[in-house]
Design a protein around this motif. Sequence first.
Motif, PDB file in Angstrom:
ATOM      1  N   LYS A  59       0.928  -1.240   0.029  1.00  0.00           N
ATOM      2  CA  LYS A  59       0.087  -0.110  -0.072  1.00  0.00           C
ATOM      3  C   LYS A  59       0.952   1.062   0.171  1.00  0.00           C
ATOM      4  O   LYS A  59       0.321   2.365  -0.070  1.00  0.00           O
ATOM      5  CB  LYS A  59      -0.980  -0.043   1.151  1.00  0.00           C
ATOM      6  CG  LYS A  59      -1.823  -0.929   1.193  1.00  0.00           C
ATOM      7  CD  LYS A  59      -3.006  -0.754   2.184  1.00  0.00           C
ATOM      8  CE  LYS A  59      -3.915  -1.941   2.124  1.00  0.00           C
ATOM      9  NZ  LYS A  59      -4.259  -2.891   1.183  1.00  0.00           N
ATOM     10  N   ILE A  60       2.166   1.089   0.207  1.00  0.00           N
ATOM     11  CA  ILE A  60       3.167   2.118  -0.160  1.00  0.00           C
ATOM     12  C   ILE A  60       3.538   2.365  -1.399  1.00  0.00           C
ATOM     13  O   ILE A  60       4.307   1.550  -1.809  1.00  0.00           O
ATOM     14  CB  ILE A  60       4.287   1.925   1.068  1.00  0.00           C
ATOM     15  CG1 ILE A  60       3.832   1.846   2.426  1.00  0.00           C
ATOM     16  CG2 ILE A  60       5.177   3.192   0.941  1.00  0.00           C
ATOM     17  CD1 ILE A  60       4.875   1.050   3.491  1.00  0.00           C
ATOM     18  N   PRO A  61       3.331   3.413  -2.047  1.00  0.00           N
ATOM     19  CA  PRO A  61       3.461   3.794  -3.344  1.00  0.00           C
ATOM     20  C   PRO A  61       5.178   4.118  -3.334  1.00  0.00           C
ATOM     21  O   PRO A  61       5.889   4.579  -2.509  1.00  0.00           O
ATOM     22  CB  PRO A  61       3.158   5.031  -3.933  1.00  0.00           C
ATOM     23  CG  PRO A  61       2.789   5.719  -2.659  1.00  0.00           C
ATOM     24  CD  PRO A  61       2.466   4.735  -1.499  1.00  0.00           C
ATOM     25  N   GLU A  62       5.962   3.491  -4.693  1.00  0.00           N
ATOM     26  CA  GLU A  62       7.152   3.780  -4.954  1.00  0.00           C
ATOM     27  C   GLU A  62       7.613   5.194  -5.671  1.00  0.00           C
ATOM     28  O   GLU A  62       8.502   5.546  -5.401  1.00  0.00           O
ATOM     29  CB  GLU A  62       7.729   2.687  -5.741  1.00  0.00           C
ATOM     30  CG  GLU A  62       7.769   1.387  -5.296  1.00  0.00           C
ATOM     31  CD  GLU A  62       7.176   0.246  -5.889  1.00  0.00           C
ATOM     32  OE1 GLU A  62       7.804  -0.677  -6.326  1.00  0.00           O
ATOM     33  OE2 GLU A  62       5.886   0.327  -5.964  1.00  0.00           O
ATOM     34  N   ILE A  63       6.390   5.710  -6.294  1.00  0.00           N
ATOM     35  CA  ILE A  63       6.610   6.925  -6.776  1.00  0.00           C
ATOM     36  C   ILE A  63       5.475   7.897  -6.468  1.00  0.00           C
ATOM     37  O   ILE A  63       4.317   7.454  -6.493  1.00  0.00           O
ATOM     38  CB  ILE A  63       6.888   6.949  -8.552  1.00  0.00           C
ATOM     39  CG1 ILE A  63       7.870   6.189  -8.802  1.00  0.00           C
ATOM     40  CG2 ILE A  63       6.699   8.060  -9.019  1.00  0.00           C
ATOM     41  CD1 ILE A  63       7.718   5.644 -10.547  1.00  0.00           C
ATOM     42  N   VAL A 130       7.876   7.901 -18.992  1.00  0.00           N
ATOM     43  CA  VAL A 130       8.315   6.651 -18.990  1.00  0.00           C
ATOM     44  C   VAL A 130       9.808   6.595 -18.398  1.00  0.00           C
ATOM     45  O   VAL A 130      10.028   5.749 -17.645  1.00  0.00           O
ATOM     46  CB  VAL A 130       8.441   6.316 -20.527  1.00  0.00           C
ATOM     47  CG1 VAL A 130       9.157   5.011 -20.838  1.00  0.00           C
ATOM     48  CG2 VAL A 130       7.094   5.936 -21.164  1.00  0.00           C
ATOM     49  N   ASN A 131      10.646   7.573 -18.671  1.00  0.00           N
ATOM     50  CA  ASN A 131      11.879   7.527 -18.196  1.00  0.00           C
ATOM     51  C   ASN A 131      11.991   7.402 -16.700  1.00  0.00           C
ATOM     52  O   ASN A 131      12.713   6.820 -15.984  1.00  0.00           O
ATOM     53  CB  ASN A 131      12.857   8.619 -18.726  1.00  0.00           C
ATOM     54  CG  ASN A 131      13.278   8.442 -20.103  1.00  0.00           C
ATOM     55  OD1 ASN A 131      13.274   7.394 -20.356  1.00  0.00           O
ATOM     56  ND2 ASN A 131      13.372   9.380 -20.802  1.00  0.00           N
ATOM     57  N   ILE A 132      11.094   8.226 -16.042  1.00  0.00           N
ATOM     58  CA  ILE A 132      10.780   8.251 -14.593  1.00  0.00           C
ATOM     59  C   ILE A 132      10.650   7.097 -14.093  1.00  0.00           C
ATOM     60  O   ILE A 132      11.356   6.263 -13.085  1.00  0.00           O
ATOM     61  CB  ILE A 132       9.877   9.157 -14.191  1.00  0.00           C
ATOM     62  CG1 ILE A 132      10.287  10.548 -14.314  1.00  0.00           C
ATOM     63  CG2 ILE A 132       9.406   9.099 -12.857  1.00  0.00           C
ATOM     64  CD1 ILE A 132       9.309  11.834 -14.214  1.00  0.00           C
ATOM     65  N   PHE A 133       9.673   6.135 -14.616  1.00  0.00           N
ATOM     66  CA  PHE A 133       9.310   4.818 -14.110  1.00  0.00           C
ATOM     67  C   PHE A 133      10.444   3.765 -14.403  1.00  0.00           C
ATOM     68  O   PHE A 133      10.801   3.203 -13.503  1.00  0.00           O
ATOM     69  CB  PHE A 133       8.154   4.403 -14.809  1.00  0.00           C
ATOM     70  CG  PHE A 133       6.788   4.936 -14.170  1.00  0.00           C
ATOM     71  CD1 PHE A 133       6.096   4.033 -13.191  1.00  0.00           C
ATOM     72  CD2 PHE A 133       6.184   6.164 -14.615  1.00  0.00           C
ATOM     73  CE1 PHE A 133       5.036   4.636 -12.434  1.00  0.00           C
ATOM     74  CE2 PHE A 133       4.934   6.345 -13.951  1.00  0.00           C
ATOM     75  CZ  PHE A 133       4.415   5.812 -12.857  1.00  0.00           C
TER      76      PHE A 133
END
Length: 137
Positions: A59-63, A130-133
Motif C-alpha cells: 500500500k506504499i507507493p514507490e513513486i 516513461v523515463n521516470i518509471f
Amino acid sequence: MQLPNIELACIIDDDGIYVNLVKKIIETKKLCKNLLIFNNGKESIEYFEALLQNLSADKIPEIIFLDLNMPIMDGWEFLKRFTKIKNRFNKQITLYIVSSSINPIDIDRAKSLSTVKDYLIKPVNIKELVNIFKRSA
C-alpha cells in the motif's frame, strides 16, 4: 515491453484532466501495476499517516507525483508533513513535484528539499514519464 517493476504509484493533483491523461499514459505504457489518486494534500497525507498504523508494503507507493497548487491542503503543506513521516516507511519513495508553476522561487524551493527528487513542469511528456518509471524500477 517488459512488465512493470513498479507496484504502486501515486498522483496527488486536483486537475482532473491532467490526472486522467497521466493515468491513461501509465496504463497504456504499463508503467506500474496500480495507481493511487488523491485530489488534495489532505486526503493523501491522511492516507500516509494511517499507513503508519498498519505498514503494509503493497500500500506504499514507490513513486509520488505531487502538484503544488491544490485546494484544502496544497503540495507545500503535504511536503512539510510527509517529510516528518517518510523515513518511518521501510520503502524507498521517490517524490516528484509536477506543477504548472515556472516560478524559479517554487522550483528552487522544491529542489532544495531532500524529499523531492525533481521538479517537472506540466504538461509532462510521455517520454519523460516513461523515463521516470524506468529509473525508479
